[in-house]
Scaffold this motif. Structure first.
Motif, PDB file in Angstrom:
ATOM      1  N   GLU A  16      44.431  41.276  40.261  1.00  0.00           N
ATOM      2  CA  GLU A  16      45.514  41.870  39.347  1.00  0.00           C
ATOM      3  C   GLU A  16      45.107  43.356  38.789  1.00  0.00           C
ATOM      4  O   GLU A  16      45.936  43.967  38.636  1.00  0.00           O
ATOM      5  N   ALA A  17      43.873  43.633  38.994  1.00  0.00           N
ATOM      6  CA  ALA A  17      43.306  44.765  38.822  1.00  0.00           C
ATOM      7  C   ALA A  17      42.914  45.587  39.988  1.00  0.00           C
ATOM      8  O   ALA A  17      42.500  44.915  40.746  1.00  0.00           O
ATOM      9  N   LYS A  18      43.656  46.512  40.338  1.00  0.00           N
ATOM     10  CA  LYS A  18      43.404  47.010  41.984  1.00  0.00           C
ATOM     11  C   LYS A  18      42.707  48.360  41.836  1.00  0.00           C
ATOM     12  O   LYS A  18      41.909  48.581  42.753  1.00  0.00           O
ATOM     13  N   LYS A  19      42.647  48.881  40.498  1.00  0.00           N
ATOM     14  CA  LYS A  19      41.676  50.249  40.335  1.00  0.00           C
ATOM     15  C   LYS A  19      40.582  49.939  39.146  1.00  0.00           C
ATOM     16  O   LYS A  19      40.923  49.179  38.292  1.00  0.00           O
ATOM     17  N   TRP A  20      39.651  50.787  39.246  1.00  0.00           N
ATOM     18  CA  TRP A  20      38.508  50.629  38.020  1.00  0.00           C
ATOM     19  C   TRP A  20      39.197  50.979  36.679  1.00  0.00           C
ATOM     20  O   TRP A  20      39.124  50.297  35.818  1.00  0.00           O
ATOM     21  N   SER A  21      40.243  51.997  36.794  1.00  0.00           N
ATOM     22  CA  SER A  21      40.962  52.077  35.444  1.00  0.00           C
ATOM     23  C   SER A  21      41.833  51.152  34.904  1.00  0.00           C
ATOM     24  O   SER A  21      42.337  51.189  33.851  1.00  0.00           O
ATOM     25  N   ASP A  22      42.041  50.213  35.936  1.00  0.00           N
ATOM     26  CA  ASP A  22      42.920  48.960  35.445  1.00  0.00           C
ATOM     27  C   ASP A  22      42.138  48.006  34.450  1.00  0.00           C
ATOM     28  O   ASP A  22      42.558  47.310  33.615  1.00  0.00           O
ATOM     29  N   ILE A  23      40.729  48.290  34.481  1.00  0.00           N
ATOM     30  CA  ILE A  23      39.950  47.629  33.785  1.00  0.00           C
ATOM     31  C   ILE A  23      39.568  48.280  32.386  1.00  0.00           C
ATOM     32  O   ILE A  23      39.633  47.685  31.330  1.00  0.00           O
ATOM     33  N   ASN A  24      39.323  49.551  32.413  1.00  0.00           N
ATOM     34  CA  ASN A  24      39.141  50.492  31.420  1.00  0.00           C
ATOM     35  C   ASN A  24      39.650  51.553  31.810  1.00  0.00           C
ATOM     36  O   ASN A  24      39.380  52.327  32.672  1.00  0.00           O
ATOM     37  N   ILE A  26      39.077  49.634  43.770  1.00  0.00           N
ATOM     38  CA  ILE A  26      37.921  48.953  44.002  1.00  0.00           C
ATOM     39  C   ILE A  26      37.843  48.517  45.185  1.00  0.00           C
ATOM     40  O   ILE A  26      38.983  47.969  45.857  1.00  0.00           O
ATOM     41  N   LYS A  27      36.586  48.199  45.964  1.00  0.00           N
ATOM     42  CA  LYS A  27      36.402  47.813  47.139  1.00  0.00           C
ATOM     43  C   LYS A  27      35.459  46.521  46.936  1.00  0.00           C
ATOM     44  O   LYS A  27      34.497  46.434  46.258  1.00  0.00           O
ATOM     45  N   ILE A  65      32.129  46.721  44.662  1.00  0.00           N
ATOM     46  CA  ILE A  65      31.581  45.669  43.790  1.00  0.00           C
ATOM     47  C   ILE A  65      31.137  44.346  44.684  1.00  0.00           C
ATOM     48  O   ILE A  65      32.018  44.259  45.666  1.00  0.00           O
ATOM     49  N   GLY A  66      30.139  43.825  44.331  1.00  0.00           N
ATOM     50  CA  GLY A  66      30.112  42.626  45.332  1.00  0.00           C
ATOM     51  C   GLY A  66      29.205  41.699  44.459  1.00  0.00           C
ATOM     52  O   GLY A  66      28.884  41.951  43.199  1.00  0.00           O
TER      53      GLY A  66
END
Length: 325
Positions: free
Chosen positions: A159-167, A175-176, A224-225
């Motif tokens: 649902e969030a594809k980029k870090w900026s989608d979270i914040n 995001i990888k 992230i892992g």
């Protein structure tokens, strides 16, 4: 008369000789028996031999590898290599009788238990330690200071594809994702607790080898892992662990203390070994191996980076093991 006396004398002499021979043989037998007993006693002291077939979780693997290493010092003629095919992969072999012990970072599933029953495999579950599933990012990631379970779900379902989608203040970068493989109990646990059975993002890199995940996150600033606590501790110089917000609203890092006292929730979990009951009963080396594992699991778990159980749990497990013989 003379013949009668001669016959009587012959019988008497023959009897005496037979008795003497019998006594002599008895002494010889006793000596031989004693020597034989010494030999038998020596054979009893001979090292235990055989194999112990073990497979399963990569998370539990470091504990059982430590067990096998220490066990081999005491019983060098017993082979107990630890396979790492994931909890699910281990159970696939265990439920058809291919292995004596299955390591698991989650409880056995209903369908796996049904397969074991269908194949006549009776088993016993033993807890060996606690783990804290650790969420990690790249060491150069200076924007993430904590995440909620909802954040993780938003990210890992795609649902969030980029870090900026979270914040919005975070980088506008993709995001990888690096995740344990689908045969891993860690994957299953994350899928149940975090994703709530929703599909994981399709472009995640999946591997049963946690070292692949470590390298993937360490080499990508936007990565992230997640994996077991021991792998984070082993690589903490190259990774950054992310505090997770618990049900009390506290951002908590995984540590021995927070995992044991339950404040690192909901990502704290027990680790298991499943033992084939028939193997314990019929193979002395399997019984001795499991006994050794339960006697030493606490120390060895902490040595490789996990958290020991209360001692009474190990004591109870040993009683249960004894009842299987």
């Amino acid at each position: 008369m003379k013949s009668f006396k001669f016959l009587a004398m012959s019988i008497m002499i023959g009897s005496l000789m037979a008795f003497a021979a019998a006594c002599g043989n008895g002494e010889s037998t006793n000596t031989n028996t004693n020597e034989g007993q010494t030999t038998e006693a020596g054979s009893e002291e001979k090292q235990l031999q055989g194999e112990v077939a073990i497979d399963g979780s990569s998370t539990v693997g470091p504990i059982m590898e430590a067990v096998s290493e220490e066990f081999s010092k005491e019983y060098p003629d017993v082979k107990a290599p630890v396979g790492i095919s994931g909890s699910g992969g281990g159970f696939k072999r265990f439920v058809v009788g291919e292995t004596d012990i299955s390591n698991a970072s989650r409880p056995i599933k209903d369908e796996e238990a049904a397969q074991a029953k269908e194949n006549g495999i009776e088993y016993t579950e033993f807890k060996v330690a606690f783990d804290g599933l650790s969420v990690v990012v790249n060491k150069d990631n200076d924007w993430v200071d904590q995440l909620t379970i909802e954040d993780l779900k938003t990210m890992w379902t795609g649902e969030a594809k980029k870090w900026s989608d979270i914040n919005p203040e975070w980088p506008n970068e993709p995001i990888k994702y690096f995740s344990p493989g689908t045969d891993s109990g860690t994957y299953d646990y994350f899928n149940e607790v975090v994703l709530e059975e929703e599909p994981m993002v399709k472009d995640a890199t999946l591997s049963e080898d946690d070292n692949v995940l470590v390298k993937g996150v360490a080499n990508d600033k936007n990565a992230i892992g997640f994996f077991g606590y021991a792998y984070y501790l082993e690589n903490k110089d190259t990774l950054k662990v992310v505090p997770i917000v618990n049900s009390n609203g506290e951002a908590v890092e995984p540590t021995n203390e927070t995992i044991e006292n339950g404040t690192y929730e909901p990502l704290s979990r027990p680790l298991f070994v499943y033992v084939n009951n028939a193997s314990v009963k019929e193979k002395e080396q399997v019984y001795e191996y499991v006994k050794f594992a339960l006697e030493n699991a606490g120390d060895l778990a902490e040595e490789v980076g996990y958290v020991r159980l209360p001692q009474e749990e190990y004591d109870k497990a040993l009683e249960t093991l004894e009842s299987l013989k």
